[in-house]
Design a protein around this motif. Structure first.
Motif, PDB file in Angstrom:
ATOM      1  N   MET A 308       0.827  -1.129   0.064  1.00 35.32           N
ATOM      2  CA  MET A 308      -0.037  -0.119   0.089  1.00 35.32           C
ATOM      3  C   MET A 308       0.849   1.253  -0.089  1.00 35.32           C
ATOM      4  N   LYS A 309       1.851   1.123   0.739  1.00 31.27           N
ATOM      5  CA  LYS A 309       2.636   2.519   1.024  1.00 31.27           C
ATOM      6  C   LYS A 309       3.504   2.556  -0.566  1.00 31.27           C
ATOM      7  N   ALA A 310       3.938   1.412  -1.155  1.00 29.21           N
ATOM      8  CA  ALA A 310       4.523   1.445  -2.638  1.00 29.21           C
ATOM      9  C   ALA A 310       3.694   2.183  -3.425  1.00 29.21           C
ATOM     10  N   VAL A 311       2.477   1.850  -3.559  1.00 27.13           N
ATOM     11  CA  VAL A 311       1.410   2.449  -4.505  1.00 27.13           C
ATOM     12  C   VAL A 311       1.438   3.998  -4.232  1.00 27.13           C
ATOM     13  N   GLN A 312       1.210   4.291  -2.871  1.00 23.29           N
ATOM     14  CA  GLN A 312       1.090   5.707  -2.710  1.00 23.29           C
ATOM     15  C   GLN A 312       2.597   6.469  -2.772  1.00 23.29           C
ATOM     16  N   ASP A 313       3.594   5.894  -2.736  1.00 22.04           N
ATOM     17  CA  ASP A 313       4.765   6.397  -3.042  1.00 22.04           C
ATOM     18  C   ASP A 313       4.838   6.602  -4.515  1.00 22.04           C
ATOM     19  N   ILE A 314       4.464   5.874  -5.472  1.00 24.95           N
ATOM     20  CA  ILE A 314       4.353   6.004  -6.836  1.00 24.95           C
ATOM     21  C   ILE A 314       3.321   7.096  -7.303  1.00 24.95           C
ATOM     22  N   TYR A 315       2.393   7.192  -6.704  1.00 23.78           N
ATOM     23  CA  TYR A 315       1.463   8.047  -7.062  1.00 23.78           C
ATOM     24  C   TYR A 315       2.120   9.626  -6.537  1.00 23.78           C
ATOM     25  N   ASP A 316       2.555   9.682  -5.378  1.00 22.50           N
ATOM     26  CA  ASP A 316       3.199  10.999  -4.835  1.00 22.50           C
ATOM     27  C   ASP A 316       4.408  11.507  -6.010  1.00 22.50           C
ATOM     28  N   THR A 317       5.182  10.371  -6.522  1.00 19.90           N
ATOM     29  CA  THR A 317       6.250  10.658  -7.099  1.00 19.90           C
ATOM     30  C   THR A 317       5.878  11.349  -8.546  1.00 19.90           C
ATOM     31  N   LEU A 318       5.029  10.352  -9.203  1.00 24.98           N
ATOM     32  CA  LEU A 318       4.865  10.655 -10.619  1.00 24.98           C
ATOM     33  C   LEU A 318       3.503  11.242 -11.011  1.00 24.98           C
ATOM     34  N   LEU A 319       2.630  11.372 -10.289  1.00 20.24           N
ATOM     35  CA  LEU A 319       1.021  11.406 -10.800  1.00 20.24           C
ATOM     36  C   LEU A 319       0.533  12.661 -10.007  1.00 20.24           C
ATOM     37  N   ARG A 320       0.577  12.834  -8.603  1.00 20.19           N
ATOM     38  CA  ARG A 320       0.114  13.723  -7.813  1.00 20.19           C
ATOM     39  C   ARG A 320      -0.131  15.061  -8.661  1.00 20.19           C
ATOM     40  N   ALA A 321       1.068  15.494  -9.042  1.00 24.57           N
ATOM     41  CA  ALA A 321       1.168  17.098  -9.444  1.00 24.57           C
ATOM     42  C   ALA A 321       0.206  17.254 -10.583  1.00 24.57           C
ATOM     43  N   GLN A 322       0.048  16.240 -11.455  1.00 28.57           N
ATOM     44  CA  GLN A 322      -0.832  16.279 -12.778  1.00 28.57           C
ATOM     45  C   GLN A 322      -2.339  15.910 -12.272  1.00 28.57           C
TER      46      GLN A 322
END
Length: 327
Positions: A308-322
């Motif tokens: 679950m943390k890995a999914v959140q980290d990928i989102y925060d790193t690559l996708l959150r801004a857009q």
């Protein structure tokens, strides 16, 4: 198969249900016999909730589900949607007369006397803050045309505003590993209001299956070819609003944390079901094998805290801004 209660409807519905957009249209070529075989296989596997809309193939999806109902005796629930037939699609069109006409057309397509669930189909944002459309739905309920009603929304703000209307029984919202924002504020509010949550676009238009590539070709009538920047409808409907190349990289990283024995698609669906506020996810399927893979996700082991943390980290790193500011 596992089952959860769809809010104040009381319906016990399968946590993996069936999204019938793909068998209706704008996903490339479909074959009705294959679509019907897929619907039958879904029902075989315990899927008992089928989500469609009057504009999916101009009612074709609804008519396929009507044929399924004729050919099977098992109890099932059908949710359809109304509003997108308006031209122009503007808030003043959400009147009692128009919604009644749409509901009557869906009843004819589905060969039903009463709709199990009618949802406003991503109306203009101002509709959620007005009473007219919801008063109309209350009237249709009192007339026996529908048992319950809900909304399908584009944004978290729209979802929260919809909760102000006491008759709303369900909210359908895009929620997946690339669009986790609804969990931050909306889920708790929906639970408090006893409103069911239907997670739509659960596989981010196929990105989360791990099968798409840079050179994947989409048919001209597939929205993944013509709506990447919102040319036809809200951009968030296609690849969850994620830039395609960025989404491919995010999907690649997610595959690194998928549990042994799971497909990437099953991992994505099981991630959604980790949230107890979610009633169901509605992945589409055009072939029986897809229905089988989807349904199996309901019974897989829970994901770990590390996953679950890995999914959140990928989102925060690559996708959150857009993604985060827009929906």
């Amino acid at each position: 198969m596992q089952y959860r209660t769809l809010g104040k409807t009381g319906y016990q519905i399968s946590t993996i249900s069936f999204g019938a957009w793909a068998i209706g249209g704008t996903w490339g070529t479909t074959d009705d016999q294959e679509s019907l075989a897929t619907l039958h296989r879904a029902l075989d596997l315990g899927i008992n909730f089928f989500d469609t809309a009057d504009v999916y193939g101009d009612g074709h999806s609804e008519r396929l589900i009507a044929q399924l109902r004729r050919e099977r005796s098992e109890p099932l629930y059908v949710a359809t949607k109304a509003g997108r037939r308006l031209d122009p699609h503007t808030a003043p069109g959400y009147t009692y007369a128009n919604l009644r006409a749409f509901a009557k057309r869906s009843l004819k397509n589905l060969e039903m006397d009463t709709l199990d669930l009618l949802q406003l189909h991503c109306p203009p944002g101002e509709v959620y803050g007005q009473d007219e459309a919801f008063d109309a739905l209350d009237r249709l309920h009192s007339e026996g045309l529908l048992r319950h009603y809900g909304v399908s929304v584009e944004t978290v703000d729209e979802a929260l505003t919809a909760l102000r209307h006491p008759g709303v029984a369900s909210v359908q919202i895009i929620f997946n590993a690339f669009r986790p924002k609804p969990a931050e504020t909306f889920f708790a509010a929906a639970a408090k209001a006893d409103v069911g949550i239907i997670a739509r676009v659960p596989l981010a238009s196929g990105l989360l299956t791990g099968k798409l590539r840079t050179d994947t070709a989409f048919a001209a009538d597939d929205h993944r070819a013509f709506n990447r920047h919102g040319e036809a409808f809200d951009r968030g409907e296609t690849f969850s609003g994620v830039d395609y190349e960025v989404g491919l990289e995010a999907a690649r990283r997610l595959q690194e944390v998928v549990s042994p024995g799971m497909t990437p698609a099953q991992f994505a669906l099981r991630w959604i079901l980790m949230f107890p506020e979610i009633t169901c996810a509605i992945p589409g399927a055009r072939h029986p094998a897809q229905a089988e893979t989807n349904a199996a996700a309901a019974d897989l082991a829970p994901l770990s805290g590390e996953q679950m943390k890995a999914v959140q980290d990928i989102y925060d790193t690559l996708l959150r801004a857009q993604v985060h500011p827009n929906w």
